[in-house]
Structures are given as C-alpha cells and as structure tokens.
Write a protein that holds these residues in place. Structure first.
Motif, PDB file in Angstrom:
ATOM      1  N   ASN A   1      -9.997  -0.997 -10.539  1.00 53.98           N
ATOM      2  CA  ASN A   1     -10.747  -0.592  -9.884  1.00 53.98           C
ATOM      3  C   ASN A   1     -10.720   1.511  -9.856  1.00 53.98           C
ATOM      4  O   ASN A   1     -10.668   2.009  -8.741  1.00 53.98           O
ATOM      5  CB  ASN A   1     -10.695  -0.711  -8.817  1.00 53.98           C
ATOM      6  CG  ASN A   1     -10.460  -2.488  -8.296  1.00 53.98           C
ATOM      7  OD1 ASN A   1     -12.189  -2.231  -8.399  1.00 53.98           O
ATOM      8  ND2 ASN A   1     -10.079  -3.072  -7.753  1.00 53.98           N
ATOM      9  N   VAL A   2     -10.544   1.990 -11.207  1.00 53.69           N
ATOM     10  CA  VAL A   2     -10.384   3.265 -11.066  1.00 53.69           C
ATOM     11  C   VAL A   2     -11.774   3.441 -11.783  1.00 53.69           C
ATOM     12  O   VAL A   2     -12.001   3.400 -13.328  1.00 53.69           O
ATOM     13  CB  VAL A   2      -8.773   3.503 -11.773  1.00 53.69           C
ATOM     14  CG1 VAL A   2      -8.026   5.234 -12.258  1.00 53.69           C
ATOM     15  CG2 VAL A   2      -8.065   2.980 -11.200  1.00 53.69           C
TER      16      VAL A   2
ATOM     17  N   ARG B   1      -3.032  -2.323  -9.638  1.00 60.66           N
ATOM     18  CA  ARG B   1      -4.694  -2.271  -9.272  1.00 60.66           C
ATOM     19  C   ARG B   1      -4.140  -2.262  -8.291  1.00 60.66           C
ATOM     20  O   ARG B   1      -5.329  -1.300  -7.108  1.00 60.66           O
ATOM     21  CB  ARG B   1      -5.137  -3.863 -10.053  1.00 60.66           C
ATOM     22  CG  ARG B   1      -6.361  -3.776  -9.589  1.00 60.66           C
ATOM     23  CD  ARG B   1      -7.399  -4.101  -9.792  1.00 60.66           C
ATOM     24  NE  ARG B   1      -7.082  -5.788  -9.580  1.00 60.66           N
ATOM     25  CZ  ARG B   1      -6.911  -7.064  -9.121  1.00 60.66           C
ATOM     26  NH1 ARG B   1      -6.539  -7.348 -10.550  1.00 60.66           N
ATOM     27  NH2 ARG B   1      -6.693  -8.528  -8.256  1.00 60.66           N
ATOM     28  N   GLN B   2      -3.656  -3.096  -7.722  1.00 56.98           N
ATOM     29  CA  GLN B   2      -3.436  -2.723  -5.969  1.00 56.98           C
ATOM     30  C   GLN B   2      -2.480  -0.971  -5.875  1.00 56.98           C
ATOM     31  O   GLN B   2      -3.679  -0.900  -4.640  1.00 56.98           O
ATOM     32  CB  GLN B   2      -2.339  -3.819  -5.440  1.00 56.98           C
ATOM     33  CG  GLN B   2      -2.401  -5.333  -5.741  1.00 56.98           C
ATOM     34  CD  GLN B   2      -4.191  -4.887  -4.697  1.00 56.98           C
ATOM     35  OE1 GLN B   2      -5.432  -5.524  -5.118  1.00 56.98           O
ATOM     36  NE2 GLN B   2      -4.035  -5.440  -3.464  1.00 56.98           N
ATOM     37  N   TYR B   3      -2.047  -0.841  -6.450  1.00 59.08           N
ATOM     38  CA  TYR B   3      -1.282   0.254  -6.485  1.00 59.08           C
ATOM     39  C   TYR B   3      -2.960   1.666  -6.274  1.00 59.08           C
ATOM     40  O   TYR B   3      -2.490   2.443  -5.425  1.00 59.08           O
ATOM     41  CB  TYR B   3       0.041   0.584  -6.780  1.00 59.08           C
ATOM     42  CG  TYR B   3       0.522   1.894  -6.275  1.00 59.08           C
ATOM     43  CD1 TYR B   3       1.528   2.380  -5.330  1.00 59.08           C
ATOM     44  CD2 TYR B   3       0.806   2.860  -7.212  1.00 59.08           C
ATOM     45  CE1 TYR B   3       1.929   2.771  -4.750  1.00 59.08           C
ATOM     46  CE2 TYR B   3       1.595   4.083  -6.562  1.00 59.08           C
ATOM     47  CZ  TYR B   3       1.888   4.119  -5.565  1.00 59.08           C
ATOM     48  OH  TYR B   3       2.625   5.856  -4.946  1.00 59.08           O
ATOM     49  N   ALA B   4      -3.348   1.112  -6.856  1.00 63.52           N
ATOM     50  CA  ALA B   4      -4.110   2.372  -7.474  1.00 63.52           C
ATOM     51  C   ALA B   4      -5.156   2.378  -6.638  1.00 63.52           C
ATOM     52  O   ALA B   4      -5.581   3.710  -6.500  1.00 63.52           O
ATOM     53  CB  ALA B   4      -5.358   1.451  -8.783  1.00 63.52           C
ATOM     54  N   TRP B   5      -4.785   1.701  -5.500  1.00 64.38           N
ATOM     55  CA  TRP B   5      -6.108   2.040  -4.018  1.00 64.38           C
ATOM     56  C   TRP B   5      -5.386   3.210  -3.421  1.00 64.38           C
ATOM     57  O   TRP B   5      -6.360   3.851  -2.537  1.00 64.38           O
ATOM     58  CB  TRP B   5      -6.228   0.618  -3.966  1.00 64.38           C
ATOM     59  CG  TRP B   5      -6.991   0.107  -4.069  1.00 64.38           C
ATOM     60  CD1 TRP B   5      -7.037  -1.848  -4.950  1.00 64.38           C
ATOM     61  CD2 TRP B   5      -8.358  -0.225  -3.950  1.00 64.38           C
ATOM     62  NE1 TRP B   5      -7.821  -2.302  -4.583  1.00 64.38           N
ATOM     63  CE2 TRP B   5      -9.155  -1.717  -4.379  1.00 64.38           C
ATOM     64  CE3 TRP B   5      -9.510   0.449  -3.389  1.00 64.38           C
ATOM     65  CZ2 TRP B   5     -10.140  -1.751  -4.545  1.00 64.38           C
ATOM     66  CZ3 TRP B   5     -10.790   0.374  -3.729  1.00 64.38           C
ATOM     67  CH2 TRP B   5     -10.991  -1.262  -4.166  1.00 64.38           C
ATOM     68  N   VAL B   6      -3.742   3.494  -3.671  1.00 64.58           N
ATOM     69  CA  VAL B   6      -3.352   4.301  -2.706  1.00 64.58           C
ATOM     70  C   VAL B   6      -3.579   5.666  -3.697  1.00 64.58           C
ATOM     71  O   VAL B   6      -3.428   6.656  -3.318  1.00 64.58           O
ATOM     72  CB  VAL B   6      -1.948   3.831  -2.741  1.00 64.58           C
ATOM     73  CG1 VAL B   6      -0.942   4.858  -2.300  1.00 64.58           C
ATOM     74  CG2 VAL B   6      -2.207   2.386  -2.284  1.00 64.58           C
ATOM     75  N   ASP B   7      -3.360   5.168  -4.933  1.00 68.34           N
ATOM     76  CA  ASP B   7      -2.574   6.345  -5.901  1.00 68.34           C
ATOM     77  C   ASP B   7      -3.759   6.028  -7.200  1.00 68.34           C
ATOM     78  O   ASP B   7      -2.823   5.617  -8.020  1.00 68.34           O
ATOM     79  CB  ASP B   7      -0.979   6.904  -6.327  1.00 68.34           C
ATOM     80  CG  ASP B   7      -1.046   8.349  -6.451  1.00 68.34           C
ATOM     81  OD1 ASP B   7      -1.940   9.524  -6.944  1.00 68.34           O
ATOM     82  OD2 ASP B   7       0.094   8.872  -6.521  1.00 68.34           O
ATOM     83  N   PRO B   8      -5.281   6.574  -7.733  1.00 65.16           N
ATOM     84  CA  PRO B   8      -5.303   5.476  -8.489  1.00 65.16           C
ATOM     85  C   PRO B   8      -4.324   7.008  -9.603  1.00 65.16           C
ATOM     86  O   PRO B   8      -4.409   6.977 -10.728  1.00 65.16           O
ATOM     87  CB  PRO B   8      -6.515   6.077  -8.285  1.00 65.16           C
ATOM     88  CG  PRO B   8      -6.971   7.204  -7.327  1.00 65.16           C
ATOM     89  CD  PRO B   8      -6.066   6.469  -6.413  1.00 65.16           C
TER      90      PRO B   8
ATOM     91  N   LYS C   1       0.971  -1.468  -0.227  1.00 68.53           N
ATOM     92  CA  LYS C   1      -0.117   0.265  -0.349  1.00 68.53           C
ATOM     93  C   LYS C   1       0.772   1.604   0.203  1.00 68.53           C
ATOM     94  O   LYS C   1       1.378   1.368  -1.025  1.00 68.53           O
ATOM     95  CB  LYS C   1      -0.693   0.218   1.238  1.00 68.53           C
ATOM     96  CG  LYS C   1      -2.059  -1.211   1.704  1.00 68.53           C
ATOM     97  CD  LYS C   1      -3.378  -1.307   2.243  1.00 68.53           C
ATOM     98  CE  LYS C   1      -4.290  -2.784   2.266  1.00 68.53           C
ATOM     99  NZ  LYS C   1      -4.552  -2.658   3.277  1.00 68.53           N
ATOM    100  N   HIS C   2       0.670   1.909   0.720  1.00 60.60           N
ATOM    101  CA  HIS C   2       1.936   3.405   1.219  1.00 60.60           C
ATOM    102  C   HIS C   2       3.305   3.725   1.570  1.00 60.60           C
ATOM    103  O   HIS C   2       3.725   3.821   0.896  1.00 60.60           O
ATOM    104  CB  HIS C   2       0.578   4.466   2.083  1.00 60.60           C
ATOM    105  CG  HIS C   2      -0.228   4.822   1.374  1.00 60.60           C
ATOM    106  ND1 HIS C   2      -0.156   5.688   1.192  1.00 60.60           N
ATOM    107  CD2 HIS C   2      -2.142   4.854   2.592  1.00 60.60           C
ATOM    108  CE1 HIS C   2      -1.875   6.293   0.977  1.00 60.60           C
ATOM    109  NE2 HIS C   2      -2.283   5.301   1.679  1.00 60.60           N
TER     110      HIS C   2
END
Length: 228
Positions: free
Chosen positions: A226-227, A194-201, A162-163
């Motif tokens: 998910n963006v 996709r997983q990083y998009a939860w942090v910074d789309p 994540k972050h």
C-alpha cells in the motif's frame, strides 16, 4: 460439572451444523479437527446471544470456561468460541499478564493462523497496551522462541496500534526472524510492516531499502503493498 455456557455453545453449534459446509471448511483451513459447518456470521450471532445470557462473574470463571471450550473442543468452532469469549469487551479487565499462560497455551496448541492471529492481534495487543514494560520484554523473548507461532504472535502483537506502535519493539521482533524461511514468519513480517506503513510509509520504505538483502521477496511485497 461442565459450565452451562459450554453446554449451550456446543448445543447451538450442533443445531446450526451444516454437513455440506463442514468438510469444505475443514479442507480450506487444512484442519485436523473437524468443523460443524457453521459460518462466521452464524457463529457471531450465537456468541452474541449466549455470551449476553451467561455473564461470567470472575476472571477465574472466564478462564475456566474458555479453557474448557478450547481443550475439550471436538469441532473447530468451539475454539472460535473460546477466542470470541476471551476477546469480549465485557472482559477487557481480565486481559492482563495474569491471562498470559492461557493465551500462550492457545497459541502453542492452536498452531495455525486462524487461531493464532486473532489472539496475537487482539488479546496479546490488549495485554501489551496494559503493561508495556513487561510485555515488551516478553515479546522480544517470544520473537526468538523455538515455537513458530509464538514468533509470529510477537511480530503481530502491535498490528492494531497504528500511531501507538513501539517501532523499536517491532524491529526487535522482526530482526531475529529475518533469516527464517518459513512462510508464516515471512508473511507476518510483511503484514506488520504493511500495517505500520499506513502511519509512516516513508519509514517503512527506508527500512525495506536498508534491509532489502535480508528481507524475503514475500515480506517486501507485503510491506510495500500500500506504499506508492
């Protein structure tokens, strides 16, 4: 002499075996190795009971038991037991660079997503957190390795960060694989993004736009799933 934990794992799996489920599980996973037919919830119950009963006293014993389960597996659930044992919180102190040869062996000889992904996203991730300078260099090397599964593992090693994701490392692991046409590489690229998009789309959208001609359609779809 075979370790008692190994013997009890084998015995518990044999007792819980379901000959109806077994061939269906093997067919679904396209596995050359047969299954006992023990479902995931049943496996977790077995691991929970037996791992509490047999507490391993050293890293050497932990590794010996895990590798015995892995190397001598006659049924795929025995390899799942090895993965569960090496992922146990009790033995988190053993998931260091000293355990990398074992994890590398499991990735290369496992050579399929159900085995490799668990090791990449949990075990390798823990080692990476513990020693970022050394592991970052190694993951960059693995991302260019001749072995498909080491490449996939490198791309997926930060899935849970994540972050705390090292974006430069993520992109460095993706870059040498952008021209790879294999499904499991393209899927891994998309999943990692996709997983990083939860942090910074916004950043993922920027990256996809900038590299649209080099990214496969599968990677793009996964990255932007998910963006908005």
């Amino acid at each position: 002499m075979t370790h008692p934990l190994v013997l009890e794992v084998r015995g518990a799996l044999e007792k819980a075996a379901d000959p109806v489920k077994a061939p269906k599980m093997q067919a679904y996973m396209k596995s050359a190795m047969p299954y006992r037919g023990v479902s995931s919830p049943e496996q977790k119950a077995i691991w929970s009971e037996l791992f509490r009963k047999h507490v391993l006293s050293s890293r050497a014993e932990w590794e010996r038991v895990a590798l015995t389960l892995w190397r001598e597996a006659a049924f795929r659930e025995e390899r799942y037991a090895a993965i569960a044992l090496t992922d146990l919180r009790t033995y988190a102190m053993h998931r260091t660079t000293a355990s990398l040869p074992m994890f590398e062996e499991m990735i290369v000889t496992g050579a399929w997503w159900d085995l490799v992904d668990a090791i990449a996203t949990h075990h390798l991730g823990d080692v990476l957190r513990a020693d970022r300078p050394r592991m970052s260099k190694l993951m960059r090397r693995w991302s260019r390795d001749a072995d498909l599964w080491k490449r996939r593992a490198a791309i997926l090693s930060q899935i849970r960060f994540k972050h705390d994701t090292d974006l430069a490392l993520l992109y460095d692991c993706i870059e040498p694989n952008l021209a790879d046409t294999r499904f499991f590489i393209r899927k891994a690229i998309g999943w990692a993004l996709r997983q990083y998009a939860w942090v910074d789309p916004r950043e993922v959208k920027r990256y996809v736009k900038e590299n649209r001609e080099r990214l496969s359609g599968l990677s793009v779809r996964e990255a932007l799933k998910n963006v908005g």
